[in-house]
Motif scaffolding. Sequence first.
Motif, PDB file in Angstrom:
ATOM      1  N   GLN A 441      25.980  43.424  32.736  1.00 47.07           N
ATOM      2  CA  GLN A 441      25.245  43.213  33.988  1.00 47.07           C
ATOM      3  C   GLN A 441      26.045  42.368  34.981  1.00 47.07           C
ATOM      4  O   GLN A 441      25.515  41.978  36.020  1.00 47.07           O
ATOM      5  CB  GLN A 441      23.910  42.513  33.687  1.00 47.07           C
ATOM      6  N   GLY A 442      27.295  42.082  34.664  1.00 51.70           N
ATOM      7  CA  GLY A 442      28.073  41.151  35.474  1.00 51.70           C
ATOM      8  C   GLY A 442      28.822  41.802  36.624  1.00 51.70           C
ATOM      9  O   GLY A 442      28.733  43.019  36.864  1.00 51.70           O
ATOM     10  N   ARG A 443      29.565  40.954  37.337  1.00 52.43           N
ATOM     11  CA  ARG A 443      30.469  41.400  38.394  1.00 52.43           C
ATOM     12  C   ARG A 443      31.891  41.005  37.999  1.00 52.43           C
ATOM     13  O   ARG A 443      32.099  39.957  37.369  1.00 52.43           O
ATOM     14  CB  ARG A 443      30.105  40.761  39.737  1.00 52.43           C
ATOM     15  N   PHE A 444      32.855  41.814  38.415  1.00 55.81           N
ATOM     16  CA  PHE A 444      34.226  41.618  37.963  1.00 55.81           C
ATOM     17  C   PHE A 444      35.184  41.744  39.142  1.00 55.81           C
ATOM     18  O   PHE A 444      34.983  42.552  40.054  1.00 55.81           O
ATOM     19  CB  PHE A 444      34.569  42.644  36.873  1.00 55.81           C
ATOM     20  N   PHE A 445      36.235  40.905  39.098  1.00 49.97           N
ATOM     21  CA  PHE A 445      37.204  40.877  40.181  1.00 49.97           C
ATOM     22  C   PHE A 445      38.611  40.996  39.587  1.00 49.97           C
ATOM     23  O   PHE A 445      38.987  40.207  38.710  1.00 49.97           O
ATOM     24  CB  PHE A 445      37.090  39.562  40.963  1.00 49.97           C
ATOM     25  N   THR A 446      39.369  41.976  40.052  1.00 46.07           N
ATOM     26  CA  THR A 446      40.756  42.128  39.628  1.00 46.07           C
ATOM     27  C   THR A 446      41.639  41.333  40.569  1.00 46.07           C
ATOM     28  O   THR A 446      41.704  41.609  41.771  1.00 46.07           O
ATOM     29  CB  THR A 446      41.174  43.605  39.628  1.00 46.07           C
ATOM     30  N   VAL A 447      42.294  40.303  40.017  1.00 43.00           N
ATOM     31  CA  VAL A 447      43.165  39.428  40.803  1.00 43.00           C
ATOM     32  C   VAL A 447      44.550  39.487  40.173  1.00 43.00           C
ATOM     33  O   VAL A 447      44.786  38.898  39.108  1.00 43.00           O
ATOM     34  CB  VAL A 447      42.639  37.972  40.820  1.00 43.00           C
ATOM     35  N   GLY A 448      45.460  40.223  40.793  1.00 41.07           N
ATOM     36  CA  GLY A 448      46.772  40.426  40.183  1.00 41.07           C
ATOM     37  C   GLY A 448      46.608  41.195  38.880  1.00 41.07           C
ATOM     38  O   GLY A 448      45.966  42.247  38.834  1.00 41.07           O
ATOM     39  N   ASN A 449      47.168  40.669  37.809  1.00 41.84           N
ATOM     40  CA  ASN A 449      47.021  41.290  36.486  1.00 41.84           C
ATOM     41  C   ASN A 449      45.854  40.712  35.696  1.00 41.84           C
ATOM     42  O   ASN A 449      45.679  41.045  34.521  1.00 41.84           O
ATOM     43  CB  ASN A 449      48.316  41.117  35.687  1.00 41.84           C
ATOM     44  N   SER A 450      45.085  39.848  36.325  1.00 44.02           N
ATOM     45  CA  SER A 450      43.968  39.177  35.652  1.00 44.02           C
ATOM     46  C   SER A 450      42.629  39.758  36.103  1.00 44.02           C
ATOM     47  O   SER A 450      42.532  40.370  37.177  1.00 44.02           O
ATOM     48  CB  SER A 450      44.000  37.672  35.950  1.00 44.02           C
ATOM     49  N   ILE A 451      41.613  39.550  35.276  1.00 41.95           N
ATOM     50  CA  ILE A 451      40.244  39.934  35.631  1.00 41.95           C
ATOM     51  C   ILE A 451      39.352  38.698  35.493  1.00 41.95           C
ATOM     52  O   ILE A 451      39.371  38.019  34.460  1.00 41.95           O
ATOM     53  CB  ILE A 451      39.729  41.078  34.735  1.00 41.95           C
ATOM     54  N   ILE A 452      38.610  38.407  36.543  1.00 38.66           N
ATOM     55  CA  ILE A 452      37.636  37.318  36.526  1.00 38.66           C
ATOM     56  C   ILE A 452      36.255  37.938  36.355  1.00 38.66           C
ATOM     57  O   ILE A 452      35.854  38.827  37.120  1.00 38.66           O
ATOM     58  CB  ILE A 452      37.697  36.494  37.824  1.00 38.66           C
TER      59      ILE A 452
END
Length: 475
Positions: A441-452
Amino acid sequence: MHNQATNITTDRNFSLIELIKIFEEHHNSIIINLKQLQEQYQRKSVKRVHGYRDENGKTITPWLRTEDIDNCKYVGMGSFEFNRNTATINMLITHKVRLVKVEDKTPIIEVAGLLVNELTSFRNYTIVSDGKVNIKSLQVKISSRKTFNFLKEKGVLDSEEYDFHREYTIQLDNLPLLPFNEYYGNIDGLFEQLAEIKVMSSILSACLKEESDIFVPEQLSELKKHELSRNTYINFPTTNDYTDLQEALAKGKIHTRLSYKIDIGNKEILNLNKLYPANKFLDRMYRVYDQGSKKIFQKPNLKLAFHENVAFRQRLLSSRTIITKVDEFMKPIFDDFLRLENNGIVANILTKARGDRLVQILQERRDGKSVSKENLVAAMFAANTTLKEFADKIYRERVCPLVFYIGCTGVLPNGMDAQAMTAEELAIEYPHLQFSKSEQQGRFFTVGNSIISVYNKTEYYTPGTKSVNCSHSTN
């Protein structure tokens, strides 16, 4: 997700984070009015009691309890700890206590040849909980004019005159939580580094279970009997105050709140929680056997690594076993540690964390040289300590500030521009990722090679409770 962006000032007002840094740097010059702190404190979790529940749900209490030695009005300024995946800050305050028998209040003076008539108890006070101030103010005394001047300059004291006799009120709930224009840096590579440390530390901890580089087994047994860890920290078992949380919730004895979790991962492993505990991974991927009898241990554990007659080999996996990215990440570390491969990854992880002595001893074992168990255990304990310190430093300096920012504001910092994605959208782009029920149920952010990852979990807490969360170190 709640948004407290108003807590970020645009004119460089002094922030709560900066105040905490002053508290840490000048902790020897500040004492806190403990009574005032406890009177305003609101618990953020379900009350726990000492003991455990039997099969019938009855609470079995320990035969010992603690008794305060320094039941004083004032305590020293505590240490501060940022939660690793929520916008939460805890203040850890120490108290001097002794153990006494519940039956007749007889104090325990000596255990395992050690004086235990003055022990340290740790109590956690949540300063900020999920981006909201939980303690409105602190009443303090200040013993140093230099410290007073620092705080006066920042405008947080209720008087401009220095007097070491008087109490000053430091208001916390009128400060912005975050400093303006804080730089959060590049997070690429942090997850991989933390994951390597976690796997290596899990391996060492599994090897060292019930071991000690100080005490003999009989001493460890006596310490355990008296609810003390091998570092002589108080270690009572605890259980919820309620046998049925749902029943307690229906009766209004406990409430629920949403806690927002922020994790970092990469495009193959969503977060550190996906990694297996060491012994579970050992059983999943390896066979452990006696070299003489060839007998396979059905419930293997890494403590067997100390036995010269014990060997390890790859498990023959069935066609139903699905090899995941977590397996692919952990296996080279295990292969190297178990001496099935010589890829150098263990030495690389340990060297970064200053575990050079263990690197040397493991190489000597690989070369067939004789190494005493005593020396190996001592090196493992030392290396495990440095690994945890290294991880703590990375969290403190690189991860926790970012987690705290996102948890307080509901947005990514400037410079981390990324489009929010759902779990379904992310799974299409990176099909190897695994999601828990909450993460779905979350939200995800791709930042460079990382995922928050940003997702919420329901937490229970006891409402209107003034007493503190007690936490005894279990090192």
